[in-house]
Design an enzyme around this catalytic site. Structure first.
Site, PDB file in Angstrom:
ATOM      1  CG  HIS A 350      -2.113  -0.871   1.107  1.00  0.00           C
ATOM      2  ND1 HIS A 350      -3.231  -0.545   0.378  1.00  0.00           N
ATOM      3  CD2 HIS A 350      -2.340  -2.099   1.620  1.00  0.00           C
ATOM      4  CE1 HIS A 350      -4.117  -1.530   0.461  1.00  0.00           C
ATOM      5  NE2 HIS A 350      -3.589  -2.483   1.198  1.00  0.00           N
ATOM      6  CE  LYS A 541      -6.784  13.477   0.193  1.00  0.00           C
ATOM      7  NZ  LYS A 541      -6.671  12.414  -0.792  1.00  0.00           N
ATOM      8  NE  ARG A 542      -2.384   8.369   6.572  1.00  0.00           N
ATOM      9  CZ  ARG A 542      -1.158   8.255   6.053  1.00  0.00           C
ATOM     10  NH1 ARG A 542      -0.115   8.716   6.727  1.00  0.00           N
ATOM     11  NH2 ARG A 542      -0.967   7.678   4.883  1.00  0.00           N
ATOM     12  CE  LYS A 547      -2.725  10.468   2.835  1.00  0.00           C
ATOM     13  NZ  LYS A 547      -3.186   9.689   1.669  1.00  0.00           N
ATOM     14  CB  THR A 649     -10.511   4.501  -1.413  1.00  0.00           C
ATOM     15  OG1 THR A 649     -10.221   4.834  -0.054  1.00  0.00           O
ATOM     16  CG2 THR A 649      -9.765   3.239  -1.813  1.00  0.00           C
ATOM     17  CE  LYS A 653     -14.082   5.558   0.534  1.00  0.00           C
ATOM     18  NZ  LYS A 653     -13.100   5.596   1.618  1.00  0.00           N
TER      19      LYS A 653
END
Length: 816
Positions: A350, A541-542, A547, A649, A653
């Site tokens: 991952h 998100k985290r 990110k 993911t 969504k």
């Protein structure tokens, strides 16, 4: 009515309450027990069918399962949502308020755990013989509060009250060993025999949760392990009157399943994490073999009946554990055991971030798992001989590929162990898998090309559209039917109505209603008034540097400056919405949260930008909050540095719910672009190849700082304390990381491209008819991204497992 009767009986006989003393939380528990009653018969039928058929089964091991609330999801999968809603409402209860009483299970943190939860839903829906295995953490990751704009971690004691979904299985206890020493003897056949003795033992006790499939009789099992002491207390100390010492061992034993992700910045936290991973691996391996041996005596049949999927490297200790059990406890030769083990295991990677690839110090193994260290060494010795035989002229390859890293501190490379010990290694998006094959694990791909494959992630449409967005799913059902709930490719039919003014008008009404609901939530929890007609520009998100929430913030400050310079300038009204948790020991990530909230404080109170931009950070992001955010979102921020996000993911969504994506060509963004069309997504920034090329020739972030006046102004504002006047040096670590420490994730290189792309976003949003058409086409293109498709590929190409038709009443028929 049977539902009313069941609800009232559980309220009275299970909970000991009546309508006068019952709280709303009691109402939730009574309703949950009533729903569980409907699950249990199907659950028993499913398990009996698995036993009778003796088909191959998959055991999915994950350190995280981010399940979210179970009540509404179970009702939808059972097809009984409206029946229960009507029954409970007729008794005078607020059905939605009762659903909201359920706490999210504290079993996960981010995408890894939510993917595992989606997979469980799909495996049950598709009637795949499967079990999920995890740890029953007493405390979840943490509850996130904001205090003066900074993240404050509060214990997430989600099991403080009863969990109506689980059933404790006290008969399923497995001994998990730690520490001790290894004795080597020679048996009567002249073979070496090793025995692990003088261990400290912990008991793993099973707690089972039913996982219902959608419109099927199948109900699979999520089995969670809880650590129990092997003895209640030490009687010797108790008799001496030393009560603390008497229970000390019990308390230490049960710490193993106390908390998800203990702090890894201290050695005690790392050691606890290591023990958690082995605890999960060992208990699961023993449970799998216990189930196998109910019908089979020949362990050579194990690969024909068992597939074990490792969700990242966290459960990789299951590989040497199975070897230990086969060799030490069942008398197999090493070669026989190794052949079986490799055929049983599959490994899903991952991450490509080096710091996220687990490595454990050899001395951890020496002290805590001495027998496993011997086995890992034996595996590595054979592996190195294979390397030498295959590549005799490349001695440096051994150092690169060895399971044991021979640096100043010797470590076991868990990803290498997982690759060598599995027959399948898969990435989770096309780009990610190519990076694994040709960069990160290139040596392994050259040696075992047949093991590597791609399984692009997916999400379950039952939770992420049907349950979380009932207004939109209802509209879709009305126009194309509800077959999409089982076959997401059915959404392709929406393409035919994307230009229909009536359908588009109703689509806008749904989006507006969802945005108004989120506005109400934001007002209640943050005290900020938000305009539902503004663009909801969302990044949830985290919190992590790769990110690039920080790039989003740079854009916000740039817009702020443009408005301040020209208050009459035309600006598309936007509400920037952030949510996400930072790991407690991740200082820069926590500082990024502080910067977001500080910028929000300045922007939201400035009269010049009023009605144009707002900034909101929503605390304690989790599944239930995500279910409110995705349906209301207009723009989905998927802006990681190209080549760093394995898949994502959240991007799926958002798009499923009709949000347009602004993103880099990273992870699954690429495949989303291919499915929805290049004109219906906003792409910016360097590609993965361009990132590598720029780094190769020497990336200098100060060149971008010096050549771009807007960028320089933004960074100078942050550095000078404009957003932290009381502590002007507060955000120096952030600007230092960008300007003086290399800007590892290349925000400055992508800044100009990102701003240009955001201007294009704004232009399209001004034309609401065009925006809506593109939103519909995004939803229509999501067929590929169902977790049903992903699981079908795993089952067919990795596990060799077929669906099993579960017949209603199978257990009852056997009884008679």
């Amino acid at each position: 009515m049977a539902i009313i009767k069941s609800f009232l009986e559980h309220l009275e006989y299970t909970l000991g309450k009546d309508k006068y003393s019952a709280t709303r939380y009691d109402g939730f528990n009574a309703l949950a027990y009533a729903v569980r009653d409907h699950l249990v018969e199907r659950w028993l039928d499913t398990q009996q069918a698995y036993y009778n058929s003796d088909d191959k089964r998959v055991y999915y091991i994950s350190m995280e399962f981010l399940m979210g609330r179970a009540l509404g999801n179970s009702l939808i999968n059972l097809g009984m949502y409206e029946d229960f809603q009507e029954a409970v409402t007729s008794l005078g209860y607020d059905f939605e308020a009762i659903l909201a009483e359920e706490q999210d299970a504290g079993l996960g943190n981010g995408g890894l755990g939510r993917l595992a939860a989606c997979f469980l839903d799909s495996m049950a829906t598709m009637s795949i013989p499967a079990y999920g295995y995890g740890i029953r953490y007493e405390y979840g990751i943490f509850r996130q509060h904001l205090v003066d704009g900074a993240q404050l971690e509060i214990p997430d004691n989600w099991l403080r009250y009863r969990n109506p979904w689980e059933l404790d299985r006290q008969e399923h206890l497995h001994t998990v060993k730690f520490y001790g020493r290894v004795i080597t003897t020679i048996n009567s056949q002249g073979q070496l025999v090793r025995e692990w003795v003088d261990t400290e033992d912990v008991m793993a006790m099973a707690y089972d949760t039913p996982i219902p499939g959608y419109q099927t009789h199948s109900v699979n099992t999520l089995r969670l392990w809880s650590a129990k002491s092997s003895r209640e207390f030490d009687l010797k100390f108790f008799n001496e009157g030393n009560y603390i010492r008497a229970v000390e061992k019990k308390m230490q034993s049960e710490t193993i399943s106390k908390v998800l992700y203990p702090a890894d910045n201290v050695i005690e936290g790392k050691e606890l994490r290591f023990k958690q991973e082995y605890f999960l691996a060992s208990a699961t391996v023993h449970d799998v073999l216990y189930r196998f041996k109910k019908k089979h005596n020949d362990l050579k049949l194990l690969p024909d009946k068992v597939a074990i999927q490792l969700n990242d490297t966290h459960p990789a200790l299951a590989i040497p554990e199975l070897m230990r059990v086969l060799i030490d406890l069942n008398g197999m030769s090493f070669d026989e055991a190794w052949e079986i083990t490799r055929k049983v295991f599959g490994y899903t990677n991952h991450t490509i971030l080096p710091e996220a690839l687990e490595q454990w110090p050899v001395w951890f193994f020496e002290q805590i798992l001495p027998r496993h260290l011997q086995i890992v060494y034996d595996i590595n010795d054979r592996f190195i001989k294979d390397i030498q035989a295959r590549f005799p002229d490349d001695p440096e390859r051994i150092a690169r590929m060895s399971i044991v890293e021979e640096h100043w501190e010797r470590k076991i490379r868990m990803a290498h162990l997982a690759i060598v010990g599995s027959h399948s290694v898969n990435g989770v998006a096309a780009l990610h898998t190519e990076i694994l094959k040709h960069e990160l694990f290139r040596d392994f791909f050259e040696m075992y090309p047949e093991r590597f494959n791609n399984k692009t992630n997916g999400i379950t449409q039952r939770r992420w559209l049907k349950m979380s967005n009932p207004l939109l799913s209802g509209l879709i059902d009305e126009y194309i039917g509800d077959a999409w709930t089982r076959d997401l490719y059915e959404l392709e039919k929406l393409r035919a109505v994307a230009g229909d003014p009536e359908f588009a008008g109703r689509w806008k009404e749904v989006k507006r209603a969802n945005k108004e609901a989120l506005c109400a939530y934001i007002l209640k929890h943050s005290g900020i008034v938000v305009d539902p007609d503004s663009m909801f520009d969302v990044q949830v998100k985290r919190i992590h540097e790769y990110k690039r929430q920080l790039l989003n913030v740079l854009h916000i400050i740039t817009l702020f400056n443009r408005i301040k310079d020209n208050p009459q300038a035309r600006v598309v009204p936007r509400t920037f919405i952030f949510a996400g948790k930072a790991a407690p020991s991740y200082a820069i990530a926590k500082l990024i949260i502080r910067l977001i909230t500080s910028v929000a404080e300045v922007v939201n109170r400035d009269p010049d930008v009023a009605g144009r931009i707002k900034v909101v950070f929503l605390a304690n992001y989790g599944v239930s909050l995500a279910e409110k955010i995705f349906p209301a979102s207009d723009l989905s921020e998927q802006i990681s540095t190209a080549g760093t996000e394995a898949s994502g993911t959240g991007n799926m969504k958002f798009a499923l719910n009709g949000a347009l994506t602004i993103g880099t060509l990273d992870g699954a963004n690429i495949e989303i672009m291919e499915e929805v069309g290049r004109d219906n997504i906003f792409i910016f920034g360097l590609t993965a190849a361009e990132v590598a090329e720029l780094k190769g020739r020497g990336y200098n972030p100060k060149e971008y700082y010096n050549s771009n006046l807007e960028l320089r102004r933004v960074l100078d504002m942050i550095s000078s304390g404009f957003f932290s006047p009381g502590t002007p040096e507060l955000f120096h670590p952030i600007t230092d990381s960008l300007l003086n420490l290399g800007d590892h994730y290349m925000l400055l290189a992508d800044y100009a491209s990102y701003l240009t792309c955001q201007e294009q976003v704004g232009e399209v949003f001004l034309n609401q008819d065009e925006w809506t058409r593109r939103a519909i086409l995004n939803t229509a293109g999501m067929g590929k991204f169902s977790s049903d498709r992903t699981i079908e590929e795993y089952a067919r190409e990795i596990w060799g497992i077929k669906p099993l038709d579960i017949r209603p009443g199978a257990v009852e028929l056997q009884r008679h």
